[in-house]
Design a protein around this motif. Sequence first.
Motif, PDB file in Angstrom:
ATOM      1  N   GLU A  59      26.294  47.758  18.608  1.00  0.00           N
ATOM      2  CA  GLU A  59      27.121  47.306  19.730  1.00  0.00           C
ATOM      3  C   GLU A  59      26.364  47.459  21.051  1.00  0.00           C
ATOM      4  O   GLU A  59      26.475  46.619  21.955  1.00  0.00           O
ATOM      5  CB  GLU A  59      28.436  48.098  19.772  1.00  0.00           C
ATOM      6  CG  GLU A  59      29.342  47.890  18.570  1.00  0.00           C
ATOM      7  CD  GLU A  59      29.930  46.490  18.498  1.00  0.00           C
ATOM      8  OE1 GLU A  59      29.791  45.732  19.490  1.00  0.00           O
ATOM      9  OE2 GLU A  59      30.525  46.150  17.461  1.00  0.00           O
ATOM     10  N   LYS A  60      25.579  48.533  21.170  1.00  0.00           N
ATOM     11  CA  LYS A  60      24.808  48.762  22.390  1.00  0.00           C
ATOM     12  C   LYS A  60      23.753  47.672  22.566  1.00  0.00           C
ATOM     13  O   LYS A  60      23.558  47.135  23.672  1.00  0.00           O
ATOM     14  CB  LYS A  60      24.134  50.135  22.333  1.00  0.00           C
ATOM     15  CG  LYS A  60      23.350  50.482  23.600  1.00  0.00           C
ATOM     16  CD  LYS A  60      22.709  51.861  23.486  1.00  0.00           C
ATOM     17  CE  LYS A  60      21.893  52.176  24.740  1.00  0.00           C
ATOM     18  NZ  LYS A  60      21.226  53.496  24.636  1.00  0.00           N
ATOM     19  N   LEU A  61      23.077  47.318  21.479  1.00  0.00           N
ATOM     20  CA  LEU A  61      22.065  46.262  21.541  1.00  0.00           C
ATOM     21  C   LEU A  61      22.696  44.916  21.898  1.00  0.00           C
ATOM     22  O   LEU A  61      22.125  44.143  22.675  1.00  0.00           O
ATOM     23  CB  LEU A  61      21.328  46.165  20.205  1.00  0.00           C
ATOM     24  CG  LEU A  61      20.304  47.273  19.914  1.00  0.00           C
ATOM     25  CD1 LEU A  61      19.815  47.189  18.481  1.00  0.00           C
ATOM     26  CD2 LEU A  61      19.135  47.174  20.887  1.00  0.00           C
ATOM     27  N   ILE A  62      23.869  44.645  21.329  1.00  0.00           N
ATOM     28  CA  ILE A  62      24.551  43.389  21.630  1.00  0.00           C
ATOM     29  C   ILE A  62      24.946  43.332  23.108  1.00  0.00           C
ATOM     30  O   ILE A  62      24.842  42.287  23.760  1.00  0.00           O
ATOM     31  CB  ILE A  62      25.775  43.214  20.711  1.00  0.00           C
ATOM     32  CG1 ILE A  62      25.315  42.919  19.283  1.00  0.00           C
ATOM     33  CG2 ILE A  62      26.692  42.100  21.217  1.00  0.00           C
ATOM     34  CD1 ILE A  62      26.428  42.847  18.273  1.00  0.00           C
ATOM     35  N   ALA A  63      25.383  44.474  23.637  1.00  0.00           N
ATOM     36  CA  ALA A  63      25.735  44.540  25.058  1.00  0.00           C
ATOM     37  C   ALA A  63      24.491  44.324  25.933  1.00  0.00           C
ATOM     38  O   ALA A  63      24.550  43.627  26.959  1.00  0.00           O
ATOM     39  CB  ALA A  63      26.377  45.890  25.380  1.00  0.00           C
ATOM     40  N   GLU A  64      23.342  44.902  25.519  1.00  0.00           N
ATOM     41  CA  GLU A  64      22.092  44.713  26.256  1.00  0.00           C
ATOM     42  C   GLU A  64      21.683  43.236  26.244  1.00  0.00           C
ATOM     43  O   GLU A  64      21.214  42.699  27.253  1.00  0.00           O
ATOM     44  CB  GLU A  64      20.982  45.565  25.637  1.00  0.00           C
ATOM     45  CG  GLU A  64      21.104  47.052  25.908  1.00  0.00           C
ATOM     46  CD  GLU A  64      19.964  47.840  25.287  1.00  0.00           C
ATOM     47  OE1 GLU A  64      18.932  47.211  24.942  1.00  0.00           O
ATOM     48  OE2 GLU A  64      20.102  49.063  25.134  1.00  0.00           O
TER      49      GLU A  64
END
Length: 228
Positions: free
Chosen positions: A184-189
């Motif tokens: 989820e963090k990578l997708i947000a980035e």
Amino acid sequence: HEKMSKSLGNFMTIHDILKQFHPEAIRLFLLSNHYRSPVDFSDETIQETEHGLEKMYALFLRIAGADRHSESVSDAPVSKGSFEDLSSYTERIWEKFREAMDDDFNTARVIGLLFDAVRRFNRFMDGLPGPPSPEISNLLLTGKETLVKIGNVLGILSSDPKEFFEHKKLKTFMSSQIDEPAIEKLIAERAEARKNKDWARADQVRDQLAAMNIVIEDRPDGTVWKAR
């Protein structure tokens, strides 16, 4: 109850739910509620439903295993009354199913019938002194066939029991290997990079997710992901 909407974020798509649960568990959950009644969905309720589905498939495996060992029949007697009771019950299962469906398509009542049948067959097999006789084995197989026949009408119980549990084992393994917060963090980035028109960084994140066997799909309402 509050209205479901994209702005409130209080809904899930079937695509999202299928990442977590077996397709038949979702169908069983919906069938467990009368079509005229509201449906209260939660992870807890569908997990409970999936557990019930597992009990049905576990019974099928148990009956198949008992049938394989029916040649080495135990000499210990089986209660004639319990055999006759189960035999009489098995003969009525299909008729009870038809009665429930004729009652305004009462699938909730049908699912109750299926769970009741699973309990009865398991209780009977618990009382067997050893491998079943051919007569008992035939009764168990008839019961299984009737439940599968009902399942065929409802769109459930169509998987091979061994494959069903292999699918569950694989899904459990996959979920234990996936670091959802990191994904989820990578997708947000990536979303932030796309917003800033930093296409190189966005592509880099997509490649990083692909290396983790994660496939992403951009939709109007956001990005969704799934494990390959």
